[in-house]
Design an enzyme around this catalytic site. Structure first.
Site, PDB file in Angstrom:
ATOM      1  N   CYS A 112      41.006  57.390  17.882  1.00 12.22           N
ATOM      2  CA  CYS A 112      39.851  57.886  17.132  1.00 12.22           C
ATOM      3  C   CYS A 112      38.528  57.344  17.719  1.00 12.22           C
ATOM      4  O   CYS A 112      38.137  57.777  18.800  1.00 12.22           O
ATOM      5  CB  CYS A 112      40.019  57.557  15.654  1.00 12.22           C
ATOM      6  SG  CYS A 112      39.038  58.645  14.615  1.00 12.22           S
ATOM      7  N   HIS A 214      45.050  58.545  13.964  1.00 17.59           N
ATOM      8  CA  HIS A 214      45.498  57.164  13.761  1.00 17.59           C
ATOM      9  C   HIS A 214      47.008  57.174  13.568  1.00 17.59           C
ATOM     10  O   HIS A 214      47.464  57.499  12.470  1.00 17.59           O
ATOM     11  CB  HIS A 214      44.878  56.599  12.483  1.00 17.59           C
ATOM     12  CG  HIS A 214      43.398  56.465  12.530  1.00 17.59           C
ATOM     13  ND1 HIS A 214      42.761  55.272  12.746  1.00 17.59           N
ATOM     14  CD2 HIS A 214      42.421  57.383  12.383  1.00 17.59           C
ATOM     15  CE1 HIS A 214      41.461  55.452  12.723  1.00 17.59           C
ATOM     16  NE2 HIS A 214      41.223  56.730  12.515  1.00 17.59           N
ATOM     17  N   GLU A 216      48.702  54.386  13.719  1.00 19.60           N
ATOM     18  CA  GLU A 216      49.042  53.021  13.278  1.00 19.60           C
ATOM     19  C   GLU A 216      49.188  52.910  11.773  1.00 19.60           C
ATOM     20  O   GLU A 216      49.731  51.935  11.271  1.00 19.60           O
ATOM     21  CB  GLU A 216      47.991  52.017  13.798  1.00 19.60           C
ATOM     22  CG  GLU A 216      46.635  52.060  13.126  1.00 19.60           C
ATOM     23  CD  GLU A 216      45.753  53.217  13.589  1.00 19.60           C
ATOM     24  OE1 GLU A 216      46.196  54.016  14.434  1.00 19.60           O
ATOM     25  OE2 GLU A 216      44.628  53.335  13.078  1.00 19.60           O
TER      26      GLU A 216
END
Ligand SMILES: NC(=O)CC[C@H](N)C(=O)O
Length: 233
Positions: A112, A214, A216
């Site tokens: 990002c 994202h 994660e």
């Protein structure tokens, strides 16, 4: 050395040459290489990246100082606010050293805002916004709209087998143009709606990996696993 002594004195006999000690044979199994990957810890979702990297077979550490940057095998640039991270990189004297390492082939994964920081060209940036560069792409900042336009989806991802990758987009950029040396890994599907349809959202160029989204925060660590593989190459 041996010595024999009698009434006439001592005679020293030279030592017999000893056979060289045998070297142990190298192990016939692959010793696992565990890379140490830094996560830029100036702003953004650092802890989530550390956890995802640890689940992917890497050691992960936060990076804030040039000495810490110099000690890691690779770096993750987390999401956050690219304009702020850009300024903090300069204040913490990491901008120059990081740019130099990138030019030498240092592996970096940008998610990002991290993707924006790796891009050579930015659309809709602030007037004074600069990037690290290295990735021959043009990104459009906040391309999917504002915070309220954040969304989750799953995407086919080149090089990642199994089910589609879980992807969370938060005020995300997309890639409008990618140079010839850039491998496109994921796009918004053609039926993805309006202007977003078919947009590039994940790329690789050499040791640089970038995603608009994202991974994660999804619990799906396969993008991090891919990065760990790139680091080991
Ligand atoms: N989630 C994010 O990293 C958002 C990126 C942010 N819109 C920027 O321009 O930096």
């Amino acid at each position: 050395m041996d010595a024999t002594c009698s009434t006439s004195g001592c005679h020293v006999r030279p030592a017999r040459p000893r056979a060289a000690p045998e070297r142990p044979a190298p192990p016939d199994y692959d010793v696992p290489v565990i890379p140490t990957i830094g996560v830029l810890a100036l702003q953004g979702d650092v802890v989530e990246h550390v956890r995802a990297l640890e689940r992917s077979g890497a050691r992960a550490v936060g990076v804030r100082r040039p000495a810490e940057l110099a000690s890691v095998d690779a770096l993750v640039l987390p999401g956050g606010e690219s304009t702020t991270i850009d300024k903090l990189l300069r204040i913490f004297e990491l901008h120059g050293p990081l740019q130099e390492r990138i030019a030498q082939g240092f592996p970096v994964y940008g998610s990002c805002a991290g993707m924006i920081l790796l891009a050579d060209r930015v659309l809709d940036g602030t007037a004074d916004q600069r990037t690290l560069g290295g990735l021959d792409v043009t990104v459009r900042r906040n391309a999917f709209g504002r915070q309220v336009d954040s969304f989750e989806t799953t995407l086919p991802f080149a090089g990642i087998d199994g089910p589609d990758v879980e992807a969370t987009f938060i005020r995300a950029p997309w890639i409008e143009e990618a140079g010839e040396g850039v491998e496109v890994l994921a796009r918004i599907p053609a039926d993805g709606g309006g202007d977003a349809a078919g947009r590039i959202v994940a790329v690789r160029q050499g040791a640089l990996l970038a995603t608009s989204f994202h991974p994660e925060i999804t619990g799906d660590a396969r993008v991090h696993e891919l990065f760990v593989e790139i680091v080991k190459e």
